[in-house]
Design an enzyme around this catalytic site. Structure first.
Site, PDB file in Angstrom:
ATOM      1  N   LEU A   4       0.849  -1.185   0.000  1.00 57.77           N
ATOM      2  CA  LEU A   4       0.000   0.000   0.000  1.00 57.77           C
ATOM      3  C   LEU A   4       0.890   1.242   0.000  1.00 57.77           C
ATOM      4  O   LEU A   4       1.909   1.275   0.695  1.00 57.77           O
ATOM      5  CB  LEU A   4      -0.890   0.028   1.248  1.00 57.77           C
ATOM      6  CG  LEU A   4      -2.114  -0.895   1.271  1.00 57.77           C
ATOM      7  CD1 LEU A   4      -2.751  -0.872   2.658  1.00 57.77           C
ATOM      8  CD2 LEU A   4      -3.137  -0.483   0.219  1.00 57.77           C
ATOM      9  N   ASP A   5       0.513   2.253  -0.771  1.00 54.87           N
ATOM     10  CA  ASP A   5       1.249   3.519  -0.751  1.00 54.87           C
ATOM     11  C   ASP A   5       1.223   4.111   0.653  1.00 54.87           C
ATOM     12  O   ASP A   5       0.305   3.837   1.432  1.00 54.87           O
ATOM     13  CB  ASP A   5       0.620   4.518  -1.721  1.00 54.87           C
ATOM     14  CG  ASP A   5       0.759   4.092  -3.169  1.00 54.87           C
ATOM     15  OD1 ASP A   5       1.719   3.367  -3.478  1.00 54.87           O
ATOM     16  OD2 ASP A   5      -0.096   4.483  -3.989  1.00 54.87           O
ATOM     17  N   PRO A   6       2.209   4.952   0.998  1.00 57.37           N
ATOM     18  CA  PRO A   6       2.187   5.592   2.324  1.00 57.37           C
ATOM     19  C   PRO A   6       0.873   6.311   2.618  1.00 57.37           C
ATOM     20  O   PRO A   6       0.370   6.253   3.738  1.00 57.37           O
ATOM     21  CB  PRO A   6       3.353   6.578   2.248  1.00 57.37           C
ATOM     22  CG  PRO A   6       4.312   5.927   1.299  1.00 57.37           C
ATOM     23  CD  PRO A   6       3.440   5.270   0.255  1.00 57.37           C
ATOM     24  N   LEU A   7       0.287   6.983   1.614  1.00 63.76           N
ATOM     25  CA  LEU A   7      -0.978   7.683   1.812  1.00 63.76           C
ATOM     26  C   LEU A   7      -2.114   6.742   2.203  1.00 63.76           C
ATOM     27  O   LEU A   7      -3.007   7.093   2.976  1.00 63.76           O
ATOM     28  CB  LEU A   7      -1.358   8.420   0.521  1.00 63.76           C
ATOM     29  CG  LEU A   7      -2.761   9.048   0.465  1.00 63.76           C
ATOM     30  CD1 LEU A   7      -2.821  10.285   1.346  1.00 63.76           C
ATOM     31  CD2 LEU A   7      -3.141   9.384  -0.970  1.00 63.76           C
ATOM     32  N   ALA A   8      -2.079   5.516   1.682  1.00 62.88           N
ATOM     33  CA  ALA A   8      -3.205   4.588   1.826  1.00 62.88           C
ATOM     34  C   ALA A   8      -3.237   3.926   3.194  1.00 62.88           C
ATOM     35  O   ALA A   8      -2.215   3.743   3.853  1.00 62.88           O
ATOM     36  CB  ALA A   8      -3.129   3.527   0.738  1.00 62.88           C
TER      37      ALA A   8
END
Length: 341
Positions: A74-78
């Site tokens: 998962l991306d850091p934002l997610a």
């Protein structure tokens, strides 16, 4: 849950953690691994004793005592479901790369970013006041079913050994078009129209004229007359509109690309400001739909255990171990299966 008996130890299997927005998937996995590698549930007793010996200059390092991996970054934002495999469970992680995943994402209109999300820099701004809930819903059909996606040029995907973002940042013409990916969007729905009633805002960081020129040069060899031009609204007295999408997609789907391309289809621009993986295979953040469904271990459980692992309960488990066991999908090897029989 009864205490796990010794013939079944150490355990191999799968569980999911609710990854928070902010840290990378790798850092979350590393923090979990530090706990897993000290637990008698997952590490053989003699290896745990070797860890003690390591403090006196011998034995394996703790992180080498058990295999651990994750089934889709998962991306850091997610935030949301991050599947973790332990021991022989790591051999089952590929199942989660290709399985159907469910996401919920918030899109913010009027601004396009290099990363297609709020972690990136503003590439261009565009009109958004003409976009309504009905207009968005009328454009969703073209993104349902089997579609072809072009990954973001600001991504780590490589072309001729060079990451795409290097071409874009340095103004190097792409040697050929970015290869499109065939993916399946099983469902795509607008579940909430926020309008301007929200606290989201465009990124403060903006592309410089030089950066825009470099991106145009990179795309110029594969697109006819690419243009990156700001078209701001004449009036700017309220926040740009935002809306929430829910989707079920095949493995390899770029949720950020769906939002980015939808922004273009709306005659505007858009980027992702929140992204939650709600379901991945049988692991979910919501109420189970079947007996096979498993919930996620809250990240706070591991954060507390990093500070202090706590006392054991009457069954001999620490708090974080109990939380994992309650959501654990065990993978037995042949010997364990014979013992159980």
């Amino acid at each position: 849950m009864p205490k796990v008996t010794s013939p079944h130890l150490p355990l191999s299997g799968l569980f999911a953690v609710y990854k928070p927005s902010g840290p990378t998937s790798m850092s979350v996995l590393e923090d979990i691994k530090k706990l897993i590698c000290k637990s008698p549930l997952f590490v053989e007793r003699d290896k745990l004793e070797n860890q003690q010996g390591r403090r006196h200059g011998k034995g394996k390092r703790a992180k080498d005592t058990v295999k651990i991996g994750q089934g889709g970054t998962l991306d850091p934002l997610a935030d949301g479901v991050l599947v973790v495999g332990v021991g022989k469970g790591t051999k089952r992680l590929n199942e989660f790369l290709d399985c159907v995943k469910e996401y919920r994402t918030t899109a913010l209109l009027g601004c396009e970013t290099d990363s297609y999300d709020s972690e990136g820099a503003r590439v261009r701004v565009a009109p958004w006041r003409h976009v309504t809930r009905d207009v968005v819903e009328s454009k969703l059909e073209k993104f349902r079913g089997e579609i072809h996606q072009t990954p973001p040029i600001f991504s780590a995907l490589k072309m001729d050994g060079k990451p795409l973002y290097e071409y874009a940042r340095r103004g190097i013409p792409l040697p050929r078009p970015i290869e499109k990916r065939k993916v399946t969007v099983h469902s795509l729905e607008l579940v909430s129209w926020l309008g301007s009633d929200h606290s989201y805002c465009w990124p403060e960081k903006q592309f410089t004229p030089e950066e825009k020129e470099a991106m145009v040069k990179a795309l110029g060899s594969v697109e006819e007359g690419p243009v990156i031009k700001d078209e701001p609204e004449s009036a700017n007295d309220r926040p740009p509109a935002a809306f929430v999408l829910s989707m079920k997609v095949s493995g390899g789907t770029y949720v950020r690309s769906i939002v980015h391309d939808l922004g273009h289809a709306l005659g505007s621009a858009a980027h992702v400001v929140t992204l939650t993986r709600v379901r991945q295979g049988r692991f979910t953040t919501e109420a189970p739909e079947s007996e096979q469904d498993k919930g996620c271990v809250p990240w706070e459980v591991f954060e507390r255990a990093k500070e202090t692992e706590g006392e054991c309960d009457e069954s001999g488990y620490r708090g974080w171990e109990r939380e994992v066991l309650d959501r654990f999908d065990m993978v037995e090897d042949k010997n364990q299966a014979k013992d159980a029989a």
